[in-house]
Design a protein around this motif. Structure first.
Motif, PDB file in Angstrom:
ATOM      1  N   ARG A  21     -48.021 -42.020  21.677  1.00 28.82           N
ATOM      2  CA  ARG A  21     -48.564 -42.812  22.307  1.00 28.82           C
ATOM      3  C   ARG A  21     -48.197 -43.641  23.158  1.00 28.82           C
ATOM      4  N   ALA A  22     -46.606 -43.512  23.055  1.00 24.65           N
ATOM      5  CA  ALA A  22     -46.419 -44.747  23.929  1.00 24.65           C
ATOM      6  C   ALA A  22     -45.468 -43.602  24.701  1.00 24.65           C
ATOM      7  N   GLN A  23     -45.636 -42.387  24.606  1.00 24.62           N
ATOM      8  CA  GLN A  23     -45.185 -41.675  25.936  1.00 24.62           C
ATOM      9  C   GLN A  23     -46.307 -40.988  26.208  1.00 24.62           C
ATOM     10  N   LEU A  24     -47.242 -41.220  26.516  1.00 24.40           N
ATOM     11  CA  LEU A  24     -48.232 -41.206  26.899  1.00 24.40           C
ATOM     12  C   LEU A  24     -48.757 -42.640  28.242  1.00 24.40           C
ATOM     13  N   ARG A  25     -48.828 -44.075  27.354  1.00 25.60           N
ATOM     14  CA  ARG A  25     -48.742 -44.969  28.613  1.00 25.60           C
ATOM     15  C   ARG A  25     -47.576 -45.312  29.467  1.00 25.60           C
ATOM     16  N   ARG A  26     -46.491 -44.200  29.108  1.00 24.27           N
ATOM     17  CA  ARG A  26     -45.773 -44.095  30.593  1.00 24.27           C
ATOM     18  C   ARG A  26     -45.983 -43.113  30.768  1.00 24.27           C
ATOM     19  N   THR A  27     -46.491 -41.824  31.231  1.00 20.16           N
ATOM     20  CA  THR A  27     -46.062 -41.319  31.778  1.00 20.16           C
ATOM     21  C   THR A  27     -47.972 -41.218  32.098  1.00 20.16           C
ATOM     22  N   ARG A  28     -48.974 -41.390  31.520  1.00 21.53           N
ATOM     23  CA  ARG A  28     -50.376 -41.214  31.938  1.00 21.53           C
ATOM     24  C   ARG A  28     -50.924 -42.907  31.719  1.00 21.53           C
ATOM     25  N   PRO A  29     -50.757 -43.858  32.205  1.00 22.11           N
ATOM     26  CA  PRO A  29     -51.753 -45.442  32.021  1.00 22.11           C
ATOM     27  C   PRO A  29     -52.776 -45.480  32.051  1.00 22.11           C
ATOM     28  N   ALA A  30     -52.959 -44.442  33.250  1.00 21.59           N
ATOM     29  CA  ALA A  30     -54.123 -45.020  33.483  1.00 21.59           C
ATOM     30  C   ALA A  30     -55.672 -43.892  31.337  1.00 21.59           C
ATOM     31  N   ALA A  31     -55.307 -43.347  31.296  1.00 22.10           N
ATOM     32  CA  ALA A  31     -55.802 -42.547  30.205  1.00 22.10           C
ATOM     33  C   ALA A  31     -55.437 -43.544  28.992  1.00 22.10           C
ATOM     34  N   ALA A  32     -54.171 -44.398  29.148  1.00 22.45           N
ATOM     35  CA  ALA A  32     -53.810 -45.482  27.985  1.00 22.45           C
ATOM     36  C   ALA A  32     -54.572 -46.349  28.239  1.00 22.45           C
ATOM     37  N   GLY A  33     -55.333 -46.591  29.290  1.00 20.70           N
ATOM     38  CA  GLY A  33     -56.048 -47.800  29.650  1.00 20.70           C
ATOM     39  C   GLY A  33     -55.671 -49.417  30.344  1.00 20.70           C
ATOM     40  N   LEU A  34     -53.786 -48.838  30.993  1.00 20.80           N
ATOM     41  CA  LEU A  34     -53.776 -49.854  31.449  1.00 20.80           C
ATOM     42  C   LEU A  34     -53.706 -50.076  33.131  1.00 20.80           C
ATOM     43  N   ARG A  35     -53.251 -50.865  33.313  1.00 21.52           N
ATOM     44  CA  ARG A  35     -53.865 -51.489  34.474  1.00 21.52           C
ATOM     45  C   ARG A  35     -52.583 -50.891  35.108  1.00 21.52           C
ATOM     46  N   LEU A  36     -53.376 -50.476  36.560  1.00 19.08           N
ATOM     47  CA  LEU A  36     -52.476 -50.007  37.835  1.00 19.08           C
ATOM     48  C   LEU A  36     -52.696 -50.578  39.200  1.00 19.08           C
ATOM     49  N   GLU A  37     -51.276 -50.937  39.806  1.00 21.14           N
ATOM     50  CA  GLU A  37     -51.576 -51.491  41.108  1.00 21.14           C
ATOM     51  C   GLU A  37     -50.950 -50.043  42.344  1.00 21.14           C
ATOM     52  N   TYR A  38     -51.489 -50.050  43.264  1.00 21.28           N
ATOM     53  CA  TYR A  38     -50.801 -49.729  44.575  1.00 21.28           C
ATOM     54  C   TYR A  38     -51.343 -50.569  45.564  1.00 21.28           C
ATOM     55  N   GLN A  39     -50.108 -51.114  46.181  1.00 17.32           N
ATOM     56  CA  GLN A  39     -50.598 -52.615  47.444  1.00 17.32           C
ATOM     57  C   GLN A  39     -51.769 -53.329  47.291  1.00 17.32           C
ATOM     58  N   ASP A  40     -52.169 -53.260  47.691  1.00 19.60           N
ATOM     59  CA  ASP A  40     -53.637 -54.363  47.542  1.00 19.60           C
ATOM     60  C   ASP A  40     -54.801 -53.647  46.667  1.00 19.60           C
ATOM     61  N   ILE A  41     -54.798 -52.258  45.930  1.00 16.54           N
ATOM     62  CA  ILE A  41     -55.802 -51.756  44.489  1.00 16.54           C
ATOM     63  C   ILE A  41     -55.121 -52.485  43.588  1.00 16.54           C
ATOM     64  N   VAL A  42     -56.136 -52.234  43.205  1.00 12.99           N
ATOM     65  CA  VAL A  42     -55.912 -52.144  41.391  1.00 12.99           C
ATOM     66  C   VAL A  42     -57.179 -51.769  40.827  1.00 12.99           C
TER      67      VAL A  42
END
Length: 229
Positions: A120-141
């Motif tokens: 799961r720790a490796q997944l959070r690093r490489t597939r953060p969205a699949a691990a349920g994390l928050r992603l940000e790119y410029q003004d998109i969250v």
């Protein structure tokens, strides 16, 4: 359409160990593909494009350490995390495994609970969205846990397919994804979808992302696919 599961490739020549790993990984919500030796593992990496590899060191013919070395020297597989399993507990063996490119090293006999946590720790690093994390790119969250997307503070309504497309693009901004790769990641390998369907959903995603007045962040790379930024 259901959420596409992250894929784990289990490479283990002992049938009992292979079954235990498969059972526990599937219970964690992963899709599991299995290989009994190094040669089969290399073939399955190309066919299945796994998100994570759990790799035994001691394999017949082609060893796990050689499989790891080959995968980490290839540009298309270098970023796939590899968790090495080994009965070799000496420090020099652990160092050798990590220097060959393994992202983690687990000594046999191991705790299944701990191994699942490492996966799961490796997944959070490489597939953060699949691990349920928050992603940000410029003004998109993008909040993968609540399935909400905002831009400039305004909420953007996305269908489930467009949400998975955006998640994939936001996990690796700048990376160019081919239509076939997006089909595998967003729709899954078990469902046949025409590659032109990707273009339709990319169009919908673009339309939704520009509703707040921002520029279109999705880039078309002629003859190659799509990228974010």
């Amino acid at each position: 359409m259901t959420k596409v599961q992250p894929t784990v490739l289990v490479v283990e020549d002992e049938p009992a160990q292979r079954e235990v790993l498969t059972y526990n990984l599937e219970a964690e919500g992963f899709r599991v593909v299995r290989a009994e030796n190094g040669e089969e593992a290399l073939l399955l990496v190309d066919e299945e494009q796994p998100d994570i590899i759990v790799l035994d060191w001691m394999l017949p013919n082609l060893s796990g350490i050689e499989v790891c070395r080959q995968l980490k020297t290839r540009s298309d597989t270098r970023s796939v995390p590899i968790i090495m399993l080994s009965a070799r507990s000496e420090e020099l063996d652990r160092v050798r495994g990590l220097e060959t490119g393994a992202d983690d090293y687990v000594i046999k006999p191991y705790s299944v609970i701990e191994l699942m946590a490492r996966v799961r720790a490796q997944l959070r690093r490489t597939r953060p969205a699949a691990a349920g994390l928050r992603l940000e790119y410029q003004d998109i969250v993008l909040d993968a846990e609540t399935h909400r997307v905002t831009r400039k503070g305004g909420e953007i309504k996305l269908g489930p397919t467009e949400f998975r497309l955006l998640s994939t693009l936001m996990e690796k901004p700048g990376r160019v994804w081919s239509r076939e790769q997006l089909l595998d990641r967003v729709w899954g390998r078990d469902i046949y979808v025409d590659s032109r369907t990707v273009d339709v959903h990319i169009g919908r995603l673009r339309k939704s992302l520009t509703t707040t007045g921002g520029p279109d962040p999705v880039r078309t790379v002629r003859g190659a696919g799509y990228a974010l930024g």
